[in-house]
Design an enzyme around this catalytic site. Structure first.
Site, PDB file in Angstrom:
ATOM      1  N   HIS C 102       0.848  -1.022   0.000  1.00 10.40           N
ATOM      2  CA  HIS C 102       0.041   0.242  -0.102  1.00 10.40           C
ATOM      3  C   HIS C 102       1.005   1.055  -0.187  1.00 10.40           C
ATOM      4  O   HIS C 102       2.186   1.440   0.997  1.00 10.40           O
ATOM      5  CB  HIS C 102      -1.071   0.365   1.309  1.00 10.40           C
ATOM      6  CG  HIS C 102      -1.221  -0.781   1.200  1.00 10.40           C
ATOM      7  ND1 HIS C 102      -1.288  -2.306   1.853  1.00 10.40           N
ATOM      8  CD2 HIS C 102      -3.288  -0.935   1.776  1.00 10.40           C
ATOM      9  CE1 HIS C 102      -2.396  -2.608   2.640  1.00 10.40           C
ATOM     10  NE2 HIS C 102      -3.666  -2.612   2.074  1.00 10.40           N
ATOM     11  N   ASP C 105       2.310   2.040   3.117  1.00 12.33           N
ATOM     12  CA  ASP C 105       3.765   0.755   4.091  1.00 12.33           C
ATOM     13  C   ASP C 105       4.766   1.509   3.970  1.00 12.33           C
ATOM     14  O   ASP C 105       5.351   1.201   4.369  1.00 12.33           O
ATOM     15  CB  ASP C 105       3.402  -0.433   3.506  1.00 12.33           C
ATOM     16  CG  ASP C 105       1.653  -0.590   3.376  1.00 12.33           C
ATOM     17  OD1 ASP C 105       1.363  -1.026   4.852  1.00 12.33           O
ATOM     18  OD2 ASP C 105       1.513  -1.452   2.418  1.00 12.33           O
ATOM     19  N   GLU C 269      -9.428 -13.497  -0.462  1.00 12.56           N
ATOM     20  CA  GLU C 269      -7.883 -14.165   1.196  1.00 12.56           C
ATOM     21  C   GLU C 269      -9.050 -15.273   1.578  1.00 12.56           C
ATOM     22  O   GLU C 269      -9.841 -15.164   1.513  1.00 12.56           O
ATOM     23  CB  GLU C 269      -8.267 -12.492   1.465  1.00 12.56           C
ATOM     24  CG  GLU C 269      -6.950 -13.195   2.633  1.00 12.56           C
ATOM     25  CD  GLU C 269      -7.145 -11.581   3.450  1.00 12.56           C
ATOM     26  OE1 GLU C 269      -6.756 -10.488   3.236  1.00 12.56           O
ATOM     27  OE2 GLU C 269      -7.137 -12.197   5.198  1.00 12.56           O
ATOM     28  N   ASP C 308     -10.009 -10.927  11.523  1.00 14.60           N
ATOM     29  CA  ASP C 308      -9.357 -10.994  10.625  1.00 14.60           C
ATOM     30  C   ASP C 308      -7.849 -11.268  11.157  1.00 14.60           C
ATOM     31  O   ASP C 308      -7.459 -10.794  11.572  1.00 14.60           O
ATOM     32  CB  ASP C 308      -9.532  -9.755   9.515  1.00 14.60           C
ATOM     33  CG  ASP C 308      -9.051 -10.277   7.643  1.00 14.60           C
ATOM     34  OD1 ASP C 308      -8.662 -11.639   8.168  1.00 14.60           O
ATOM     35  OD2 ASP C 308      -8.646  -9.195   7.250  1.00 14.60           O
TER      36      ASP C 308
HETATM   37 CO   LIG Z   1      -5.897  -9.878   1.731  1.00 15.79          CO
HETATM   38 CO   LIG Z   2      -7.700 -10.877   6.030  1.00 17.50          CO
END
Ligand SMILES: [Co+2]
Ligand SMILES: [Co+2]
Ligand SMILES: [Co+2]
Ligand SMILES: [Co+2]
Ligand SMILES: [Co+2]
Ligand SMILES: [Co+2]
Ligand SMILES: [Co+2]
Ligand SMILES: [Co+2]
Lengths: 439, 439, 439, 439
Positions: C102, C105, C269, C308
């Site tokens: 990103h 980041d 994901e 998550d």
């Molecule tokens: Co992801």
């Molecule tokens: Co995730």
């Protein structure tokens, strides 16, 4: 200190159900007498220091959205005092009788243990002074044994005995402070008392560690003459994968294992009940049945989200049933109803905090009044009593009391060629009775 | 009786890992000695009568798909004998050492209590005869106190004491039969021992009822000299909204409340662990720590589905960790591993039952061998022992043993100005160690 | 810049299954040819900059536990360069062909938009230089449109059009950078593109906003001649209560609604699948069926935890099935397998990062080889083909192609008095076939 | 036919909020005009034949508890007529304007397809006659394509094309009957249209099969001049592991894929929303945004239980928000509110059915009135409109309409050096506004 964040906000007052004032209480008439006591004695509402004064709106994917003047100041102790000033202004605005805190909410960590304890006691003294001119008292104190990295693998249950000792030391000082400030309870929440993975964990050893800390706490309570209750707050998971104080039934077994069931009660949180797969009223009813109901953290979770959203409650049905079981269990005694709830991340204005509390206070007050009404009207209990009436015969009582053996019962049943018939559980009718009381 | 369903199927044999035979065992070499005992003594596999002989494939949205010759016959008792014949043929095909049953699996309900008991004992005698010429023994018996409408509001916990008495009578006879057939355990599963709604329920009264039945069972066990274990099988919900034997920790508290913790152990099922929000290995590790691990119902659930799918297990990772904690807890003793698992509704052919068991038996055998290997190699335990090594110092031992007070600990910690440093939990490394052992 | 964190660690090498080296690959033989291509071309592994370089181990209840040299430095741009140096050292150690990032980041937010863009491009240039001497290429770039408070109510879907414009501007620059660095894909993840409460939300308006941004992105891609794929990463909830890109099927409908189904694919994901109530292989199979499979974020969640967790994967069963469906869908093309996974909070040592990646790389490689073996052996597909074989008759094909009407079908069926018979689904047998391939 | 079960029960009447009559409506004043129409035209309540007449109280662990005279009769067709008589008596008692049915609810399966169709049309004619003297009309008809074993692997999506043909034939006749009986809608619920395991499934093929059946239905609708709506009822799982009509967004994508989005709408059920991880109001709001809101199955699930409990609704908060979004979406048109809800297994008395409906009808009526009040008072919409007001400027409108490019937006944003500031989302205040309206 000059100005505080909530200074310009008026104190919220009871104005009755016809009030159009969004910042008035419509149900929380604190002196109204119901079931023999004024509402405020039943409810004993408390403002949570951490959620209301210390939360900054960050989440796992986002930076702080809530910026209070005392956050990110470079001078930590004056900042802590500014925060305390704001806290007591908020208590004044909300006009609620209690507050609650963790050591770390009120005073900053220092460079070492001694420094942290010094900071803590300095602020405790500052709070003591503020309390002299405030109507708001301390419902309970507690220690934050989960935020600092030293607690990452547990506090009492850490594989490192030095962390146990550090935690015990912190608890000792928090108990001292709670006593000094006249707190009615001392709470332990085991956020890191559990495991991330069984692969590196000895659960038997860790439960013994947790049992030991709790025993030390109980002994110390008696040693210093603290008259409040000792409470454990169950929560099943988050932050760890599993915590040893999963729910009320688990805590009850834990207390029995270490012989503490007459010394320690539970502080039940609605959202934690949900994370354990229970309703709030379930947890309260179970604690009532085990004789360990201590206090409540009133909030709500989102059943569609798997983490502790700690939202302010807004559902009258759920809250009324919670209050119903509180009354059934004989009330909260020295406990109370702590709003362990935070405004949403987007609700960053000071006013949002007031909206949130006003709604929650009113909901609980209304729910309590409705529950009291259900109790007094025996709407539900009449049907429940009828349902269990069979157990009032001498034969049934003897059976339940253990005065007959399995073989005796079998013999009698076979002789009678027993053939019990189902009776309707009347769930829908009972739900209608509740609905008609509420809406 | 002439032919049975499984008669033409060959007995499944161990052929080793290179076998291409889909109906051979590749890992279950029953006489292979590991950790000092042959595999079959560690694993003590059992076939479940209900799932394998009595299930018809219906679900809440669909009619039966599995039609065995003995189902829907008009002559119930000959049908029950035909079913028993098929059962023992299946046991012969699978070559497993144990089976398990509910009274209702083996014998039909009659018009009244006496008739039902008569049916039951007649079939028990029939089974006793069949066992004379079979290698398969009884792991445990139990009573079905949940299917008939009389149990709709509970068995031991029914508001009607006559249902309690009916249930107690049934249990008495099931215990007699279990003893007669040489069963090693007697199990109670509380499918209706809970509530649908708190609105019509007195949970305290109901838990006392459940506690009473269990006490009667324990007393009767001693009265008749039954040498097996008494087991409770925890399950949190389904069929009711809440059952009182939610999970291991809850059952432990329940046993302590009624003073039965030295008399009763748990029969843990993988899918029930999942429904309670736990892993199977968690439940086993907790039972080990509480000293109440009794037996296992081996199966798997689907974490994405909220009901008891009771599937045959197929994941080596999960099963190995379960076996690891069984070994850590000292093994299952008189307990065993019962395949409380059913073929999918679409798998209606007799052969599907064999495929299912072969896969599950092999998985468990492989998992046990891998777990034994992990134990013997100390791959994990070395790191765990290091992690808790600090608790082996005299000072730490004294602290854990309760020889110092909270004030003592605080004093010492402040003097040392304690500053414990985090140590990596090494979870990923430990997971790699397991993975390398398995795959 | 002098030293970096991973400098002293050896490059991880393939040593085969017999290697005892914990920091060697046992399965990831990157040049091994399978299904006509070397493994590295199938798998296209990527290291995630944010989780590996930017995560500090904080959680909602705890402070950072991971302290890298570049964190909390007062000079943000030199810190970003130190981080980049460490990143490329880590890529060298892991010997993997791709990375992902990103904007936030790699480069710090500045005081204003222009400053932030300047920072970003300066670091992009720095990365470009580092890539000249590195084998690691860019799999994809993306913009962090969720962390800063300005995005608290959404980026593209913000009620404030200025936030839309701000977001669009950021995306434009991230696309430019991705093209400059030779990235193969550009990803959008809608962490705040959803709602916290419907009470303040106009979902139709917000979906139109999201559709507009995506259209702008697609047009810009063509305008600048970017040859990579545009990807959306579905996730159902967390951080918001609901996100508009809930899962693959939802994204497919969204793409169809805005006419973008031929321009945009999904980056799937594993943990996000789980949060949506799906398996990873389900999401992959659906994307395959819709023709929109783009790339994978390989990790795992904990089905017992509702957030998550982004753990490194370790289950061979699940991962093999995921790989199986990737192959069935024709592979990942320009996509790859990005380790969107973070070490546990307690695993704060640099070495833990390496353990984690080694385990995950090896798991995926082994899973891919097993899946390829299943494909080549047709173990599963033989049975599946048989199951659907009936649809190969001309009559059935005509029916499926829409060449007959409902009335035609009814007429023919009634004439034949159709009576189709069930066939076993053979689930247990198929599971055994997979198990035997894996274990 | 002589007597029917509900014959002695009085018709439930509106008596106003002060009524103490447990079997009167307190809110459902059917002719009361609100938002320009009488309540009954907004709500269009329907009684579900299956749950109210056909359910017997069995569950996966228990036998039937509900024994109606027409169940288990040996003469199936007279039994079906007795059931129909009872049904119309129940409609008379509840005084509701609509009912709904599956083919299998009203008429028994025969030995073959032709016989089953004959049975069905005979009862349809019987119903037609009964409707002549009843005020209750048909809201919708549907086919049960999930209970019989032939559908165990799907109906339209079965691997066997003969099952597709059988299903299509059944649907054709159900559509004919629905038209004959003047039904306003025809519904498809895909209980077995999904998979149990991906190991034996070709999801692309199966979705094409489902798309084909739906296309056939739409073409047939036009061919016969049926003026009602065609509806799909989404449900994510149960009975299968995954169904292709998971939720509204998934169904929207499916409709778009097969070009049916202007022909087919959704019939949304509260409990199905929950199983998909959504609130009921979410599903309604999404359907509104996609323009596919068709009808409602009103009930509730238990968020702590993972299956379709299909309980009667009792929560005013949730139901009001559902009604709010119905109104926002422009109402239900030809759709209505079907009580797809069953009494609890223990509520086996005929009276329980009446209690249940009375509570649910009143709840929905009260909720609708409260929602209308919220709409008319603009309590919420005022704040929502303000929140999105920025999008009303010409620049923002142009941006949303796609009149500028990504590069244009970036250029302008950078020139302005945009710095959008967060605004409070006011969630707690909005929740208070709703609470004050409701309680
Ligand atoms: Co992801
Ligand atoms: Co995730
Ligand atoms: Co709390
Ligand atoms: Co909480
Ligand atoms: Co079981
Ligand atoms: Co089970
Ligand atoms: Co429905
Ligand atoms: Co339903």
């Amino acid at each position: 200190m000059a100005t505080t964040l909530f200074q310009d906000l008026d104190t919220v007052r009871y104005e009755g159900q016809d009030s159009k004032n969004e910042l008035a209480y419509r149900w929380y008439d604190s002196d109204k007498v119901v079931l023999g006591k004024p509402l405020h004695e039943h409810l004993r509402f408390a403002v949570a220091y951490w959620h209301s004064l210390a939360m900054n709106g960050s989440d796992p994917f986002g930076a702080p959205t809530i910026h209070r003047p005392w956050m990110n100041r470079s001078d930590a102790m004056p900042a802590a005092k500014e925060k305390a000033d704001a806290a007591f202004e908020l208590f004044r605005v909300l006009d609620l009788p209690f507050y609650t805190f963790h050591d770390r909410d009120i005073a900053p960590e220092a460079d070492d243990l001694r420094g942290s304890l010094k900071n803590f006691h300095e602020i405790v003294d500052y709070l003591a002074k503020k309390m002299e001119s405030s109507k708001t008292e301390l419902l309970w104190g507690t220690a934050n044994l989960f935020s600092h990295p030293r607690f990452m693998a547990g506090a009492a249950t850490n594989p490192d005995p030095d962390v146990f000792a550090y935690s015990a030391t912190t608890v000792k000082h928090c108990m001292d402070a709670t006593k000094l400030l006249g707190g009615d309870n001392y709470v332990l929440w085991g956020g890191r008392e559990g495991y991330e993975t069984l692969l590196n964990t000895d659960v038997g050893h860790e439960m013994d560690q947790a049992g030991r800390l709790l025993s030390l706490v109980v002994e110390y309570k008696h040693a210093i003459g603290f008259k409040g209750q000792i409470l454990i707050e169950p929560k099943p998971k988050e932050p760890t994968a599993h915590q040893y104080d999963f729910d009320t039934a688990t805590v009850f077994g834990f207390l029995k294992k270490y012989g503490l069931e007459n010394e320690v009660k539970v502080n039940l949180e609605a959202n934690h009940a949900l994370l354990a797969g229970h309703t709030f009223e379930h947890e309260i009813a179970m604690a009532g049945a085990f004789g360990i109901l201590g206090s409540l953290d009133v909030n709500r979770g989102d059943p569609l989200l798997g983490w502790d959203t700690d939202q302010f409650p807004n559902d009258l049905w759920d809250t009324t049933l919670a209050m119903y079981h509180v009354i059934q269990a004989g009330g909260l005694g020295k406990g109370g109803m702590n709003f362990d709830a935070k405004v949403r991340r987007q609700s960053f204005e000071p006013e949002d905090l007031v909206f949130a509390h006003v709604g929650a206070v009113d909901l609980c007050a209304q729910a309590f009044l409705k529950a009291a009404d259900l109790i007094e009207g025996k709407d539900l209990s009449k049907l429940v009593d009828e349902r269990y009436a069979g157990w009032k015969t001498p034969e049934a009582e003897a059976m339940l009391a253990g005065k007959v053996t399995l073989a005796d019962i079998a013999k009698a049943s076979e002789e009678k060629n027993l053939n019990p018939q189902p009776k309707s559980g009347k769930q829908e009718r009972l739900e209608n009775l509740v609905a008609r009381k509420l809406y």
